[in-house]
Design a protein around this motif. Structure first.
Motif, PDB file in Angstrom:
ATOM      1  N   ARG A  53      -5.432  -1.974  20.466  1.00 24.86           N
ATOM      2  CA  ARG A  53      -5.824  -3.389  20.568  1.00 24.86           C
ATOM      3  C   ARG A  53      -7.287  -3.477  20.150  1.00 24.86           C
ATOM      4  NH1 ARG A  53      -8.437  -5.920  24.566  1.00 24.86           N
ATOM      5  NH2 ARG A  53      -7.944  -4.281  26.086  1.00 24.86           N
ATOM      6  N   ILE A  54      -7.534  -4.120  19.045  1.00 27.59           N
ATOM      7  CA  ILE A  54      -8.862  -4.106  18.448  1.00 27.59           C
ATOM      8  C   ILE A  54      -9.799  -5.078  19.162  1.00 27.59           C
ATOM      9  CG2 ILE A  54     -10.171  -4.559  16.329  1.00 27.59           C
ATOM     10  CD1 ILE A  54      -7.767  -3.598  14.752  1.00 27.59           C
ATOM     11  N   GLU A  55     -10.977  -4.564  19.496  1.00 32.26           N
ATOM     12  CA  GLU A  55     -12.017  -5.384  20.117  1.00 32.26           C
ATOM     13  C   GLU A  55     -13.082  -5.805  19.117  1.00 32.26           C
ATOM     14  OE1 GLU A  55     -12.360  -4.095  24.692  1.00 32.26           O
ATOM     15  OE2 GLU A  55     -13.155  -2.603  23.302  1.00 32.26           O
ATOM     16  N   ALA A  56     -13.391  -4.951  18.160  1.00 29.91           N
ATOM     17  CA  ALA A  56     -14.428  -5.247  17.169  1.00 29.91           C
ATOM     18  C   ALA A  56     -14.082  -4.535  15.867  1.00 29.91           C
ATOM     19  CB  ALA A  56     -15.796  -4.795  17.666  1.00 29.91           C
ATOM     20  N   ALA A  57     -14.389  -5.184  14.754  1.00 31.25           N
ATOM     21  CA  ALA A  57     -14.177  -4.595  13.432  1.00 31.25           C
ATOM     22  C   ALA A  57     -15.445  -4.775  12.606  1.00 31.25           C
ATOM     23  CB  ALA A  57     -12.992  -5.260  12.725  1.00 31.25           C
ATOM     24  N   ALA A  58     -15.744  -3.779  11.788  1.00 27.11           N
ATOM     25  CA  ALA A  58     -16.946  -3.834  10.953  1.00 27.11           C
ATOM     26  C   ALA A  58     -16.581  -4.313   9.557  1.00 27.11           C
ATOM     27  CB  ALA A  58     -17.597  -2.456  10.890  1.00 27.11           C
ATOM     28  N   ILE A  59     -17.510  -5.043   8.946  1.00 28.18           N
ATOM     29  CA  ILE A  59     -17.335  -5.518   7.574  1.00 28.18           C
ATOM     30  C   ILE A  59     -18.442  -4.930   6.721  1.00 28.18           C
ATOM     31  CG2 ILE A  59     -17.244  -7.528   6.052  1.00 28.18           C
ATOM     32  CD1 ILE A  59     -14.878  -7.287   7.949  1.00 28.18           C
ATOM     33  N   GLY A  60     -18.048  -4.181   5.704  1.00 25.58           N
ATOM     34  CA  GLY A  60     -19.007  -3.596   4.778  1.00 25.58           C
ATOM     35  C   GLY A  60     -18.888  -4.216   3.402  1.00 25.58           C
ATOM     36  N   PHE A  61     -19.790  -3.812   2.513  1.00 24.23           N
ATOM     37  CA  PHE A  61     -19.817  -4.360   1.151  1.00 24.23           C
ATOM     38  C   PHE A  61     -18.494  -4.105   0.436  1.00 24.23           C
ATOM     39  CE2 PHE A  61     -21.122  -4.273  -3.358  1.00 24.23           C
ATOM     40  CZ  PHE A  61     -21.752  -5.503  -3.443  1.00 24.23           C
ATOM     41  N   VAL A  62     -17.923  -2.919   0.646  1.00 24.04           N
ATOM     42  CA  VAL A  62     -16.665  -2.561  -0.012  1.00 24.04           C
ATOM     43  C   VAL A  62     -15.529  -3.486   0.428  1.00 24.04           C
ATOM     44  CG1 VAL A  62     -14.876  -0.774  -0.163  1.00 24.04           C
ATOM     45  CG2 VAL A  62     -17.275  -0.171  -0.492  1.00 24.04           C
ATOM     46  N   ASP A  63     -15.537  -3.890   1.696  1.00 21.48           N
ATOM     47  CA  ASP A  63     -14.480  -4.778   2.183  1.00 21.48           C
ATOM     48  C   ASP A  63     -14.452  -6.085   1.392  1.00 21.48           C
ATOM     49  OD1 ASP A  63     -13.461  -3.192   4.457  1.00 21.48           O
ATOM     50  OD2 ASP A  63     -15.462  -3.489   5.265  1.00 21.48           O
ATOM     51  N   GLY A  64     -15.626  -6.612   1.092  1.00 20.22           N
ATOM     52  CA  GLY A  64     -15.694  -7.835   0.300  1.00 20.22           C
ATOM     53  C   GLY A  64     -15.153  -7.652  -1.105  1.00 20.22           C
ATOM     54  N   LEU A  65     -15.430  -6.511  -1.699  1.00 26.95           N
ATOM     55  CA  LEU A  65     -14.902  -6.226  -3.038  1.00 26.95           C
ATOM     56  C   LEU A  65     -13.383  -6.109  -3.007  1.00 26.95           C
ATOM     57  CD1 LEU A  65     -17.473  -3.552  -4.308  1.00 26.95           C
ATOM     58  CD2 LEU A  65     -17.404  -5.988  -4.858  1.00 26.95           C
ATOM     59  N   LYS A  66     -12.848  -5.466  -1.979  1.00 30.29           N
ATOM     60  CA  LYS A  66     -11.399  -5.280  -1.884  1.00 30.29           C
ATOM     61  C   LYS A  66     -10.663  -6.613  -1.779  1.00 30.29           C
ATOM     62  CE  LYS A  66     -10.943  -0.631   0.072  1.00 30.29           C
ATOM     63  NZ  LYS A  66     -10.361   0.152   1.183  1.00 30.29           N
ATOM     64  N   VAL A  67     -11.204  -7.517  -0.977  1.00 33.08           N
ATOM     65  CA  VAL A  67     -10.570  -8.824  -0.799  1.00 33.08           C
ATOM     66  C   VAL A  67     -10.450  -9.557  -2.133  1.00 33.08           C
ATOM     67  CG1 VAL A  67     -10.997 -11.132   0.140  1.00 33.08           C
ATOM     68  CG2 VAL A  67     -11.169  -9.130   1.624  1.00 33.08           C
ATOM     69  N   GLN A  68     -11.438  -9.390  -2.985  1.00 35.77           N
ATOM     70  CA  GLN A  68     -11.459 -10.084  -4.268  1.00 35.77           C
ATOM     71  C   GLN A  68     -10.807  -9.288  -5.402  1.00 35.77           C
ATOM     72  OE1 GLN A  68     -15.505 -12.265  -4.724  1.00 35.77           O
ATOM     73  NE2 GLN A  68     -15.869 -10.593  -3.260  1.00 35.77           N
ATOM     74  N   GLY A  69     -10.311  -8.096  -5.092  1.00 38.39           N
ATOM     75  CA  GLY A  69      -9.695  -7.269  -6.124  1.00 38.39           C
ATOM     76  C   GLY A  69     -10.694  -6.657  -7.073  1.00 38.39           C
ATOM     77  N   LEU A  70     -11.945  -6.519  -6.616  1.00 41.64           N
ATOM     78  CA  LEU A  70     -13.011  -6.030  -7.489  1.00 41.64           C
ATOM     79  C   LEU A  70     -13.369  -4.574  -7.231  1.00 41.64           C
ATOM     80  CD1 LEU A  70     -15.409  -9.123  -7.327  1.00 41.64           C
ATOM     81  CD2 LEU A  70     -13.714  -8.568  -9.087  1.00 41.64           C
ATOM     82  N   TYR A  71     -12.741  -3.955  -6.228  1.00 42.03           N
ATOM     83  CA  TYR A  71     -13.052  -2.558  -5.925  1.00 42.03           C
ATOM     84  C   TYR A  71     -12.327  -1.658  -6.919  1.00 42.03           C
ATOM     85  CZ  TYR A  71     -14.154   1.536  -3.084  1.00 42.03           C
ATOM     86  OH  TYR A  71     -14.631   2.749  -2.645  1.00 42.03           O
TER      87      TYR A  71
ATOM     88  N   GLU B  88     -12.908  -0.216   9.439  1.00 37.42           N
ATOM     89  CA  GLU B  88     -13.483   0.366  10.652  1.00 37.42           C
ATOM     90  C   GLU B  88     -13.260  -0.556  11.842  1.00 37.42           C
ATOM     91  OE1 GLU B  88     -17.431   2.554  10.255  1.00 37.42           O
ATOM     92  OE2 GLU B  88     -17.527   1.100   8.622  1.00 37.42           O
ATOM     93  N   PHE B  89     -12.922   0.044  12.974  1.00 38.19           N
ATOM     94  CA  PHE B  89     -12.619  -0.771  14.145  1.00 38.19           C
ATOM     95  C   PHE B  89     -12.875   0.026  15.413  1.00 38.19           C
ATOM     96  CE2 PHE B  89      -8.842   1.454  12.730  1.00 38.19           C
ATOM     97  CZ  PHE B  89      -8.338   2.019  13.891  1.00 38.19           C
TER      98      PHE B  89
END
Length: 325
Positions: A33-51, A64-65
């Motif tokens: 059961r996730i309490e906190a998740a981290a957002i990094g620069f790579v996560d933003g690229l993945k969402v946009q299909g740019l990684y 990361e969680f």
């Protein structure tokens, strides 16, 4: 359960929180059961299909969680319901629950908050691997950290001090430079100024930095390499500037310098013994309080887009955290 779902590679505004099925538990797995998740620069690229690699659609972003063990497969003796843990996965962190192989989890020391746990593993493993295993940073050497106020940059500042280096933090605003100083940087430089290399030369008495930790790329990376010390080591960690620089080969020749790549995704696969040793060292530091992870801005789950946009704008101080509970 609620989760951020990417159905098409899109802008951050194009993704939303949806109701999806809670994950089951296969052999060897643990549900958290996730309490906190981290957002990094790579996560933003993945969402946009740019990684450089694409997650199959649809997917839940977040690698990361931190959270609490909810359920455990019968063949997993090392975790029990109620245990606080942190973990890393290819995706799935921005959800109320995630199921992962038990090997993807580590017990979180009781005195460490979930927000700190979620921001710990990737940044600090990258930093320690880069500095100790690639650059062989030695006590008394000078370390220049580019993008020093970002998540991986501030980790490198802290680790550089733990390894006995003199740390010079390079960052673009007074707020970011003050942030780096508050976590141990000995000196700072403003790499947006035309004469920043002159400042660096003065700070190092003409010697230059022995090691450059570079998650930024772009023109600043090229300029930094021009200032490197004889037999210096330049660590290529990422390209937050959005530009991959092209280095003329005569520069390493003239500087006696080395360009060293650092790819977190390959460490465990290619160097499993090194990975295990570094993880053990990091968790010893974490449990003893020797190393305290830097928590950046914390936003509630419903405001998850703010975390992505802050990362994209390069205005984050430390790692962005999405709080789920």
């Amino acid at each position: 359960m609620k989760a951020v779902v990417v159905e098409n590679y899109d802008s951050i505004d194009g993704i939303s929180i949806k109701e999806i099925s809670q994950p089951g538990i296969a052999a060897g797995e643990v549900r958290v059961r996730i309490e906190a998740a981290a957002i990094g620069f790579v996560d933003g690229l993945k969402v946009q299909g740019l990684y450089q690699t694409k997650d199959p659609l649809p997917f839940v972003p977040g690698t990361e969680f931190a959270g609490i063990v909810d359920a455990v497969a019968d063949d997993v003796p090392s975790f029990t319901p109620g245990m606080p843990v942190i973990g890393m996965a290819r995706s799935g962190g921005l959800a109320e629950y995630i199921s992962v192989p038990s090997a993807a989890l580590k017990a979180l020391p009781g005195q460490v908050a979930a927000e700190a746990g979620a921001s710990f593993q990737a940044n600090y493993l990258t930093g320690l691997y880069a500095l100790s295993e690639r650059a062989y940073l030695r006590k008394g050497e000078t370390l220049l950290v580019l993008g020093a106020a970002g998540g991986v940059g501030i980790a490198a500042v802290q680790l550089g001090k733990l390894l006995g280096a003199r740390v010079i933090a390079a960052a673009s605003t007074p707020e970011k430079r003050a942030f780096a100083t508050s976590f141990g940087a000995d000196d700072v430089v403003d790499y947006t100024k035309a004469d920043w290399r002159d400042t660096l030369k003065t700070l190092t008495a003409g010697h230059g930095p022995d090691v450059i930790f570079d998650p930024v790329g772009g023109e600043v990376a090229l300029q930094a390499f021009r200032s490197i010390a004889w037999r210096g080591r330049h660590l290529v960690v990422g390209f937050a500037s959005g530009t991959i620089p092209a280095l003329a080969f005569n520069l390493p020749l003239l500087k006696g310098g080395a360009l060293l790549g650092v790819d977190l995704a390959q460490i465990q696969k290619r160097e499993p013994e090194t990975h295990a040793r570094l993880i053990a060292r990091l968790f010893d530091w974490l449990a003893s309080g020797t190393l305290k992870p830097v928590v950046g801005k914390v936003v509630p789950f419903e405001n998850f887009r703010e975390a992505f946009k802050t990362m994209q704008s390069r205005s984050a101080l430390g790692k962005m955290i999405v709080k789920l509970t």
